[in-house]
Design a protein around this motif. Structure first.
Motif, mmCIF file in Angstrom:
data_model
loop_
_atom_site.group_PDB
_atom_site.id
_atom_site.type_symbol
_atom_site.label_atom_id
_atom_site.label_comp_id
_atom_site.label_asym_id
_atom_site.label_seq_id
_atom_site.Cartn_x
_atom_site.Cartn_y
_atom_site.Cartn_z
ATOM 1 N N ASP B 117 -3.431 -7.328 -12.617
ATOM 2 C CA ASP B 117 -3.598 -5.893 -12.387
ATOM 3 C C ASP B 117 -2.804 -5.522 -11.133
ATOM 4 N N GLN B 178 -9.996 1.992 -2.480
ATOM 5 C CA GLN B 178 -10.256 3.231 -3.213
ATOM 6 C C GLN B 178 -11.772 3.256 -3.415
ATOM 7 N N SER B 181 -13.418 2.992 -7.221
ATOM 8 C CA SER B 181 -13.133 1.839 -8.079
ATOM 9 C C SER B 181 -13.302 0.513 -7.356
ATOM 10 N N MET B 185 -6.237 0.359 -2.591
ATOM 11 C CA MET B 185 -5.166 1.340 -2.775
ATOM 12 C C MET B 185 -3.899 0.737 -2.172
ATOM 13 N N GLN B 206 4.939 -0.147 -8.006
ATOM 14 C CA GLN B 206 5.007 0.288 -9.406
ATOM 15 C C GLN B 206 5.035 -0.914 -10.356
ATOM 16 N N MET B 239 3.810 3.294 -6.012
ATOM 17 C CA MET B 239 3.071 4.123 -6.972
ATOM 18 C C MET B 239 2.634 5.442 -6.355
ATOM 19 N N SER B 240 2.683 6.466 -7.161
ATOM 20 C CA SER B 240 1.999 7.722 -6.842
ATOM 21 C C SER B 240 0.982 7.959 -7.956
ATOM 22 N N ASP B 241 -0.243 8.247 -7.576
ATOM 23 C CA ASP B 241 -1.248 8.588 -8.583
ATOM 24 C C ASP B 241 -2.237 9.565 -7.977
ATOM 25 N N LEU B 242 -3.349 9.809 -8.674
ATOM 26 C CA LEU B 242 -4.290 10.812 -8.176
ATOM 27 C C LEU B 242 -4.937 10.412 -6.853
ATOM 28 N N HIS B 243 -4.882 9.105 -6.534
ATOM 29 C CA HIS B 243 -5.518 8.649 -5.299
ATOM 30 C C HIS B 243 -4.613 8.812 -4.083
ATOM 31 N N SER B 245 -0.125 9.366 -2.773
ATOM 32 C CA SER B 245 1.306 9.440 -3.056
ATOM 33 C C SER B 245 1.981 8.146 -2.628
ATOM 34 N N ARG B 249 1.072 5.564 0.524
ATOM 35 C CA ARG B 249 0.937 4.100 0.393
ATOM 36 C C ARG B 249 1.922 3.393 1.320
#
Lengths: 157, 265
Positions: B117, B178, B181, B185, B206, B239-243, B245, B249
Protein backbone atom coordinates in the motif's frame (compact mmCIF):
# COMPACT_ATOMS: atom_id res chain seq x y z
CA UNK A 1 -19.68 -25.99 3.18
CA UNK A 2 -16.92 -26.34 5.78
CA UNK A 3 -17.59 -27.25 9.36
CA UNK A 4 -16.12 -24.71 11.76
CA UNK A 5 -15.36 -25.65 15.35
CA UNK A 6 -14.17 -23.28 18.05
CA UNK A 7 -14.55 -22.71 21.76
CA UNK A 8 -16.60 -19.60 22.54
CA UNK A 9 -16.79 -18.40 26.15
CA UNK A 10 -15.52 -21.78 27.27
CA UNK A 11 -18.10 -23.86 25.39
CA UNK A 12 -17.35 -25.97 22.34
CA UNK A 13 -19.30 -24.71 19.31
CA UNK A 14 -19.60 -25.98 15.76
CA UNK A 15 -21.55 -25.13 12.61
CA UNK A 16 -21.50 -25.67 8.87
CA UNK A 17 -20.99 -22.21 7.39
CA UNK A 18 -20.08 -20.85 3.95
CA UNK A 19 -16.38 -19.99 3.49
CA UNK A 20 -17.17 -16.26 3.36
CA UNK A 21 -18.77 -16.19 6.82
CA UNK A 22 -17.21 -13.58 9.07
CA UNK A 23 -16.42 -14.44 12.67
CA UNK A 24 -18.88 -11.78 13.85
CA UNK A 25 -21.67 -13.39 11.80
CA UNK A 26 -20.80 -16.81 13.19
CA UNK A 27 -21.04 -15.36 16.69
CA UNK A 28 -24.23 -13.36 16.14
CA UNK A 29 -26.20 -15.41 13.62
CA UNK A 30 -25.16 -18.98 14.39
CA UNK A 31 -24.52 -18.77 18.13
CA UNK A 32 -27.09 -15.97 18.69
CA UNK A 33 -24.62 -14.14 20.92
CA UNK A 34 -25.68 -10.64 19.93
CA UNK A 35 -23.65 -8.70 22.49
CA UNK A 36 -20.89 -8.35 19.88
CA UNK A 37 -22.01 -5.51 17.62
CA UNK A 38 -21.40 -4.57 13.99
CA UNK A 39 -20.96 -0.84 13.74
CA UNK A 40 -19.05 0.21 10.64
CA UNK A 41 -18.36 -3.21 9.08
CA UNK A 42 -15.11 -1.69 7.76
CA UNK A 43 -12.81 -2.52 10.73
CA UNK A 44 -12.63 1.05 11.96
CA UNK A 45 -15.15 1.39 14.82
CA UNK A 46 -14.26 -1.51 17.11
CA UNK A 47 -17.83 -2.38 18.17
CA UNK A 48 -17.13 -5.98 17.08
CA UNK A 49 -13.97 -6.53 19.16
CA UNK A 50 -13.68 -9.98 20.72
CA UNK A 51 -10.69 -11.94 21.99
CA UNK A 52 -9.22 -14.62 19.74
CA UNK A 53 -6.75 -16.85 21.59
CA UNK A 54 -6.36 -14.21 24.28
CA UNK A 55 -5.82 -11.16 22.05
CA UNK A 56 -8.36 -8.52 21.05
CA UNK A 57 -9.30 -8.49 17.38
CA UNK A 58 -12.01 -7.15 15.12
CA UNK A 59 -14.44 -9.99 14.46
CA UNK A 60 -15.79 -8.23 11.34
CA UNK A 61 -12.34 -8.57 9.75
CA UNK A 62 -11.78 -12.22 10.47
CA UNK A 63 -13.29 -15.23 8.73
CA UNK A 64 -14.93 -17.87 10.88
CA UNK A 65 -12.81 -20.50 9.11
CA UNK A 66 -9.63 -18.69 10.20
CA UNK A 67 -10.70 -19.29 13.81
CA UNK A 68 -10.98 -23.06 13.48
CA UNK A 69 -9.75 -24.51 16.78
CA UNK A 70 -9.45 -21.09 18.41
CA UNK A 71 -10.54 -19.93 21.84
CA UNK A 72 -12.90 -16.97 21.45
CA UNK A 73 -14.12 -14.71 24.25
CA UNK A 74 -17.08 -12.36 23.76
CA UNK A 75 -18.73 -9.85 26.08
CA UNK A 76 -21.19 -12.57 27.17
CA UNK A 77 -18.26 -14.49 28.63
CA UNK A 78 -17.19 -11.84 31.14
CA UNK A 79 -19.85 -11.78 33.86
CA UNK A 80 -19.96 -14.58 36.43
CA UNK A 81 -22.66 -17.25 35.95
CA UNK A 82 -24.64 -15.69 38.82
CA UNK A 83 -24.74 -12.36 36.97
CA UNK A 84 -22.01 -10.58 38.92
CA UNK A 85 -20.45 -8.13 36.49
CA UNK A 86 -16.79 -8.29 35.53
CA UNK A 87 -14.87 -5.38 37.17
CA UNK A 88 -14.60 -3.63 33.77
CA UNK A 89 -18.35 -3.93 33.19
CA UNK A 90 -19.02 -2.67 36.72
CA UNK A 91 -16.61 0.24 36.20
CA UNK A 92 -18.28 1.32 32.94
CA UNK A 93 -21.60 1.34 34.82
CA UNK A 94 -20.15 3.13 37.85
CA UNK A 95 -18.23 5.81 35.89
CA UNK A 96 -21.03 6.26 33.35
CA UNK A 97 -18.69 5.15 30.56
CA UNK A 98 -21.54 4.77 28.12
CA UNK A 99 -24.65 6.49 26.88
CA UNK A 100 -26.29 4.55 24.05
CA UNK A 101 -24.11 1.53 24.80
CA UNK A 102 -23.60 0.40 21.21
CA UNK A 103 -19.79 0.67 21.34
CA UNK A 104 -19.52 -0.63 24.91
CA UNK A 105 -18.98 -4.36 24.26
CA UNK A 106 -16.08 -3.50 21.95
CA UNK A 107 -14.72 -0.91 24.39
CA UNK A 108 -14.73 -3.46 27.21
CA UNK A 109 -13.21 -6.32 25.20
CA UNK A 110 -10.53 -3.96 23.86
CA UNK A 111 -9.56 -2.48 27.22
CA UNK A 112 -9.61 -5.90 28.88
CA UNK A 113 -6.76 -6.80 26.51
CA UNK A 114 -4.97 -3.59 27.54
CA UNK A 115 -5.33 -4.32 31.26
CA UNK A 116 -4.10 -7.89 30.80
CA UNK A 117 -0.76 -6.63 29.49
CA UNK A 118 -0.62 -3.23 31.21
CA UNK A 119 -2.48 -3.44 34.54
CA UNK A 120 -2.04 0.26 35.41
CA UNK A 121 -2.16 2.24 32.16
CA UNK A 122 -1.78 6.00 32.17
CA UNK A 123 -4.41 8.30 30.71
CA UNK A 124 -2.45 8.76 27.44
CA UNK A 125 -1.86 5.00 27.22
CA UNK A 126 -5.61 4.33 27.54
CA UNK A 127 -6.45 6.98 24.92
CA UNK A 128 -3.82 5.63 22.55
CA UNK A 129 -5.09 2.08 23.03
CA UNK A 130 -8.63 3.21 22.20
CA UNK A 131 -7.63 4.34 18.70
CA UNK A 132 -9.52 1.37 17.30
CA UNK A 133 -12.74 2.00 19.24
CA UNK A 134 -15.09 4.80 18.26
CA UNK A 135 -17.77 6.21 20.60
CA UNK A 136 -20.09 8.91 19.26
CA UNK A 137 -21.83 9.68 22.57
CA UNK A 138 -19.52 10.13 25.49
CA UNK A 139 -16.53 12.16 24.33
CA UNK A 140 -14.41 9.37 25.88
CA UNK A 141 -13.80 11.12 29.23
CA UNK A 142 -15.89 8.69 31.22
CA UNK A 143 -14.64 5.72 29.23
CA UNK A 144 -11.08 6.59 30.28
CA UNK A 145 -12.28 7.05 33.87
CA UNK A 146 -13.99 3.65 33.75
CA UNK A 147 -10.83 1.94 32.57
CA UNK A 148 -8.81 3.65 35.33
CA UNK A 149 -11.42 2.61 37.90
CA UNK A 150 -11.34 -0.98 36.64
CA UNK A 151 -7.54 -0.97 36.70
CA UNK A 152 -7.62 0.06 40.36
CA UNK A 153 -10.23 -2.58 41.16
CA UNK A 154 -8.51 -5.40 39.26
CA UNK A 155 -5.06 -4.65 40.69
CA UNK A 156 -6.49 -4.30 44.19
CA UNK A 157 -5.31 -0.72 44.81
CA UNK B 1 -18.74 -10.83 -0.40
CA UNK B 2 -18.51 -13.04 -3.45
CA UNK B 3 -18.20 -16.73 -2.75
CA UNK B 4 -14.75 -18.24 -2.50
CA UNK B 5 -13.05 -21.45 -1.46
CA UNK B 6 -10.72 -21.70 1.52
CA UNK B 7 -7.54 -23.71 1.99
CA UNK B 8 -5.15 -23.87 4.92
CA UNK B 9 -1.91 -25.57 3.88
CA UNK B 10 0.79 -26.44 6.42
CA UNK B 11 3.85 -25.92 4.21
CA UNK B 12 5.10 -23.15 1.93
CA UNK B 13 5.38 -25.68 -0.92
CA UNK B 14 1.71 -26.68 -0.62
CA UNK B 15 0.64 -23.03 -0.45
CA UNK B 16 2.65 -22.20 -3.58
CA UNK B 17 1.17 -25.16 -5.42
CA UNK B 18 -2.40 -24.07 -4.64
CA UNK B 19 -1.65 -20.44 -5.52
CA UNK B 20 -0.02 -21.40 -8.81
CA UNK B 21 -2.91 -23.66 -9.82
CA UNK B 22 -5.22 -20.74 -10.65
CA UNK B 23 -4.39 -17.04 -10.92
CA UNK B 24 -7.64 -16.22 -9.06
CA UNK B 25 -6.28 -17.90 -5.93
CA UNK B 26 -4.84 -15.51 -3.37
CA UNK B 27 -2.77 -15.80 -0.20
CA UNK B 28 -4.38 -14.68 3.07
CA UNK B 29 -2.00 -13.42 5.75
CA UNK B 30 -3.63 -11.36 8.54
CA UNK B 31 -6.31 -10.17 6.15
CA UNK B 32 -6.59 -6.70 7.70
CA UNK B 33 -6.56 -5.16 4.22
CA UNK B 34 -7.63 -8.14 2.12
CA UNK B 35 -10.83 -9.01 4.00
CA UNK B 36 -12.20 -5.42 3.85
CA UNK B 37 -11.52 -5.31 0.09
CA UNK B 38 -13.30 -8.66 -0.37
CA UNK B 39 -16.23 -7.33 1.68
CA UNK B 40 -16.44 -4.32 -0.61
CA UNK B 41 -16.45 -6.66 -3.62
CA UNK B 42 -13.28 -5.01 -4.87
CA UNK B 43 -11.66 -8.43 -4.82
CA UNK B 44 -13.02 -11.86 -5.75
CA UNK B 45 -10.58 -14.62 -4.85
CA UNK B 46 -11.04 -18.14 -6.20
CA UNK B 47 -9.44 -19.89 -3.24
CA UNK B 48 -8.13 -17.97 -0.26
CA UNK B 49 -4.95 -19.69 0.86
CA UNK B 50 -4.66 -19.07 4.62
CA UNK B 51 -0.97 -18.97 5.54
CA UNK B 52 -1.53 -19.08 9.32
CA UNK B 53 -1.01 -22.83 9.51
CA UNK B 54 2.55 -22.66 8.19
CA UNK B 55 4.76 -22.67 11.28
CA UNK B 56 7.98 -21.71 9.48
CA UNK B 57 6.52 -18.31 8.55
CA UNK B 58 6.39 -17.05 12.13
CA UNK B 59 9.11 -15.91 14.47
CA UNK B 60 11.94 -13.46 15.05
CA UNK B 61 15.62 -14.36 15.22
CA UNK B 62 18.90 -12.52 15.32
CA UNK B 63 21.39 -14.00 12.86
CA UNK B 64 24.68 -12.18 13.39
CA UNK B 65 24.17 -8.57 12.35
CA UNK B 66 20.71 -9.21 10.90
CA UNK B 67 17.21 -9.44 12.37
CA UNK B 68 15.07 -11.98 10.52
CA UNK B 69 11.30 -11.67 10.89
CA UNK B 70 8.95 -14.36 9.61
CA UNK B 71 6.33 -13.17 7.15
CA UNK B 72 3.36 -14.11 9.36
CA UNK B 73 4.71 -12.32 12.44
CA UNK B 74 2.17 -9.78 13.67
CA UNK B 75 2.82 -6.07 14.15
CA UNK B 76 2.11 -6.45 17.89
CA UNK B 77 4.73 -9.20 18.17
CA UNK B 78 7.38 -7.11 16.37
CA UNK B 79 6.53 -4.08 18.52
CA UNK B 80 6.91 -6.02 21.78
CA UNK B 81 9.84 -8.25 20.80
CA UNK B 82 12.93 -7.71 22.96
CA UNK B 83 15.37 -8.62 20.16
CA UNK B 84 13.86 -6.07 17.76
CA UNK B 85 13.56 -3.40 20.45
CA UNK B 86 17.20 -3.88 21.35
CA UNK B 87 18.66 -4.06 17.83
CA UNK B 88 16.37 -1.80 15.76
CA UNK B 89 14.15 0.18 18.15
CA UNK B 90 12.85 2.32 15.26
CA UNK B 91 11.41 -0.80 13.64
CA UNK B 92 9.64 -1.82 16.86
CA UNK B 93 8.29 1.72 17.15
CA UNK B 94 7.02 1.64 13.58
CA UNK B 95 5.24 -1.69 14.15
CA UNK B 96 3.68 -0.36 17.36
CA UNK B 97 2.15 2.60 15.52
CA UNK B 98 0.40 0.76 12.71
CA UNK B 99 -3.40 1.07 12.66
CA UNK B 100 -4.78 0.27 16.11
CA UNK B 101 -4.14 -2.46 18.72
CA UNK B 102 -6.62 -4.90 17.18
CA UNK B 103 -5.14 -4.50 13.69
CA UNK B 104 -1.65 -4.94 15.16
CA UNK B 105 -2.73 -8.18 16.86
CA UNK B 106 -3.68 -9.73 13.51
CA UNK B 107 -1.89 -7.85 10.71
CA UNK B 108 1.46 -9.20 9.53
CA UNK B 109 4.72 -7.84 8.14
CA UNK B 110 4.57 -10.15 5.12
CA UNK B 111 1.02 -9.09 4.31
CA UNK B 112 1.98 -5.44 4.52
CA UNK B 113 5.00 -5.84 2.26
CA UNK B 114 3.17 -8.04 -0.27
CA UNK B 115 0.32 -5.55 -0.50
CA UNK B 116 2.69 -2.55 -0.77
CA UNK B 117 0.00 0.00 0.00
CA UNK B 118 1.48 3.41 -0.89
CA UNK B 119 0.62 4.56 2.64
CA UNK B 120 1.71 1.45 4.58
CA UNK B 121 4.41 1.90 7.23
CA UNK B 122 6.57 -1.21 6.73
CA UNK B 123 7.77 -0.52 3.15
CA UNK B 124 9.64 2.56 4.41
CA UNK B 125 11.55 0.50 6.98
CA UNK B 126 12.36 -2.28 4.52
CA UNK B 127 13.67 0.20 1.95
CA UNK B 128 15.60 2.45 4.36
CA UNK B 129 17.19 -0.46 6.20
CA UNK B 130 18.18 -2.15 2.92
CA UNK B 131 16.25 -5.27 3.90
CA UNK B 132 16.21 -8.49 1.92
CA UNK B 133 12.83 -10.04 1.15
CA UNK B 134 13.24 -13.81 1.32
CA UNK B 135 10.58 -15.58 -0.74
CA UNK B 136 9.64 -19.16 -1.52
CA UNK B 137 11.99 -19.05 -4.53
CA UNK B 138 14.66 -16.35 -4.06
CA UNK B 139 16.01 -13.37 -2.14
CA UNK B 140 15.01 -9.89 -3.33
CA UNK B 141 16.83 -6.71 -2.20
CA UNK B 142 14.40 -3.99 -1.09
CA UNK B 143 15.71 -1.68 -3.83
CA UNK B 144 14.39 -4.15 -6.42
CA UNK B 145 11.32 -5.31 -4.52
CA UNK B 146 9.12 -2.19 -4.47
CA UNK B 147 7.94 -1.46 -8.00
CA UNK B 148 5.19 1.11 -7.63
CA UNK B 149 1.60 1.60 -6.54
CA UNK B 150 0.51 -1.71 -4.90
CA UNK B 151 3.15 -3.40 -7.08
CA UNK B 152 6.08 -5.59 -6.05
CA UNK B 153 8.59 -7.93 -7.65
CA UNK B 154 6.62 -10.96 -6.39
CA UNK B 155 5.59 -13.40 -9.12
CA UNK B 156 2.24 -15.24 -9.03
CA UNK B 157 2.46 -18.03 -6.47
CA UNK B 158 5.63 -16.58 -4.90
CA UNK B 159 5.32 -16.11 -1.15
CA UNK B 160 7.31 -13.97 1.26
CA UNK B 161 8.89 -16.30 3.81
CA UNK B 162 10.80 -13.77 5.90
CA UNK B 163 12.36 -10.33 5.88
CA UNK B 164 16.00 -9.83 6.87
CA UNK B 165 16.86 -6.42 8.28
CA UNK B 166 20.58 -5.58 8.60
CA UNK B 167 21.01 -3.91 12.00
CA UNK B 168 21.77 -0.23 11.36
CA UNK B 169 24.13 1.97 13.33
CA UNK B 170 21.23 4.33 13.90
CA UNK B 171 17.65 4.56 12.65
CA UNK B 172 14.52 6.58 13.29
CA UNK B 173 10.94 6.74 12.04
CA UNK B 174 8.50 9.62 12.04
CA UNK B 175 4.96 9.61 10.72
CA UNK B 176 2.28 12.24 10.33
CA UNK B 177 -0.93 10.32 10.81
CA UNK B 178 -4.14 10.78 8.86
CA UNK B 179 -6.39 10.88 11.90
CA UNK B 180 -9.32 8.87 10.54
CA UNK B 181 -7.56 6.06 8.68
CA UNK B 182 -4.44 5.86 10.94
CA UNK B 183 -2.30 5.54 7.82
CA UNK B 184 0.69 7.87 7.57
CA UNK B 185 0.03 10.88 5.36
CA UNK B 186 3.81 11.08 5.36
CA UNK B 187 6.13 8.57 7.02
CA UNK B 188 9.91 8.93 6.89
CA UNK B 189 12.36 6.21 7.91
CA UNK B 190 16.01 7.31 8.08
CA UNK B 191 18.94 5.00 8.75
CA UNK B 192 22.72 4.97 9.03
CA UNK B 193 23.48 1.64 7.39
CA UNK B 194 26.59 -0.25 6.26
CA UNK B 195 25.73 0.89 2.74
CA UNK B 196 25.43 4.53 3.71
CA UNK B 197 22.67 6.87 4.77
CA UNK B 198 19.27 5.81 3.50
CA UNK B 199 15.95 7.64 3.83
CA UNK B 200 12.66 6.17 2.62
CA UNK B 201 9.32 7.94 2.44
CA UNK B 202 5.87 6.34 2.54
CA UNK B 203 2.40 7.84 2.26
CA UNK B 204 3.54 10.57 -0.08
CA UNK B 205 4.74 9.13 -3.39
CA UNK B 206 2.43 8.63 -6.38
CA UNK B 207 4.28 5.38 -7.04
CA UNK B 208 4.44 4.26 -3.42
CA UNK B 209 7.46 4.15 -1.15
CA UNK B 210 10.60 5.87 -2.46
CA UNK B 211 14.11 6.83 -1.39
CA UNK B 212 14.49 10.57 -0.91
CA UNK B 213 17.77 11.66 -2.53
CA UNK B 214 17.62 15.17 -1.08
CA UNK B 215 17.35 13.83 2.49
CA UNK B 216 20.06 11.22 1.92
CA UNK B 217 22.51 13.82 0.58
CA UNK B 218 21.90 16.21 3.45
CA UNK B 219 22.06 13.52 6.14
CA UNK B 220 25.25 12.04 4.67
CA UNK B 221 26.96 15.36 5.40
CA UNK B 222 25.30 15.83 8.76
CA UNK B 223 23.01 13.20 10.33
CA UNK B 224 21.06 15.63 12.48
CA UNK B 225 17.53 16.89 13.00
CA UNK B 226 18.62 20.38 11.98
CA UNK B 227 20.11 19.17 8.70
CA UNK B 228 16.96 17.18 7.92
CA UNK B 229 14.68 20.12 8.58
CA UNK B 230 16.60 22.35 6.14
CA UNK B 231 16.08 19.96 3.21
CA UNK B 232 13.83 21.05 0.34
CA UNK B 233 11.92 18.15 -1.25
CA UNK B 234 10.34 18.68 -4.71
CA UNK B 235 6.58 18.03 -4.87
CA UNK B 236 6.65 16.81 -8.48
CA UNK B 237 5.98 13.10 -7.98
CA UNK B 238 4.03 13.34 -4.75
CA UNK B 239 0.36 12.52 -4.15
CA UNK B 240 -2.41 15.05 -3.88
CA UNK B 241 -5.68 13.85 -2.41
CA UNK B 242 -8.48 15.01 -0.14
CA UNK B 243 -6.17 14.80 2.87
CA UNK B 244 -3.25 16.90 1.60
CA UNK B 245 -1.73 18.47 -1.50
CA UNK B 246 1.59 17.37 -2.96
CA UNK B 247 3.16 20.62 -1.72
CA UNK B 248 1.92 19.93 1.82
CA UNK B 249 3.37 16.41 1.73
CA UNK B 250 6.66 17.78 0.37
CA UNK B 251 6.83 20.19 3.29
CA UNK B 252 6.06 17.40 5.79
CA UNK B 253 8.87 15.10 4.63
CA UNK B 254 11.81 17.08 6.09
CA UNK B 255 9.77 17.87 9.21
CA UNK B 256 9.00 14.18 9.86
CA UNK B 257 12.64 13.26 9.18
CA UNK B 258 13.76 15.96 11.58
CA UNK B 259 11.32 14.90 14.31
CA UNK B 260 12.32 11.28 13.82
CA UNK B 261 16.01 12.03 14.38
CA UNK B 262 15.20 14.34 17.30
CA UNK B 263 13.04 11.62 18.86
CA UNK B 264 9.97 13.83 18.97
CA UNK B 265 7.94 12.18 16.18
Amino acid sequence: MPTVTMRVNGAQTSADVPENTLLVDYIREHLRLTGTHVGCDTSQCGACVVHIDGKSAKSCTRLATQCEGSEVLTIEGLAAPNGTLHPLQAAFKEAHGLQCGFCTPGMIMSTLDLLQTNPKPTDPEIRSWLKGNICRCTGYQNIVKAVELAADEMSGS
Amino acid sequence: MYEFQYAKPSTVADASTTLSADEANQPLAGGQTLIPTIKQRLNAPGTLVDLSGIGELTGITREGSTIVIGAMTTHATVAANATVRDAIPALAKLAGGIGDPQVRNIGTIGGSLANNDPAADYPSAALALNATIKTSTREIPADDYFQGFFTTALEPGELIVSVAFPIPEQAAYGRFEQRASRYPMVGVFVAKTASGIRAAVTGAGQDGVFRCAELETALTSDFSAKAAEAVKVPADDLMSDLHASADYRAALIPIMASRAIAGTA
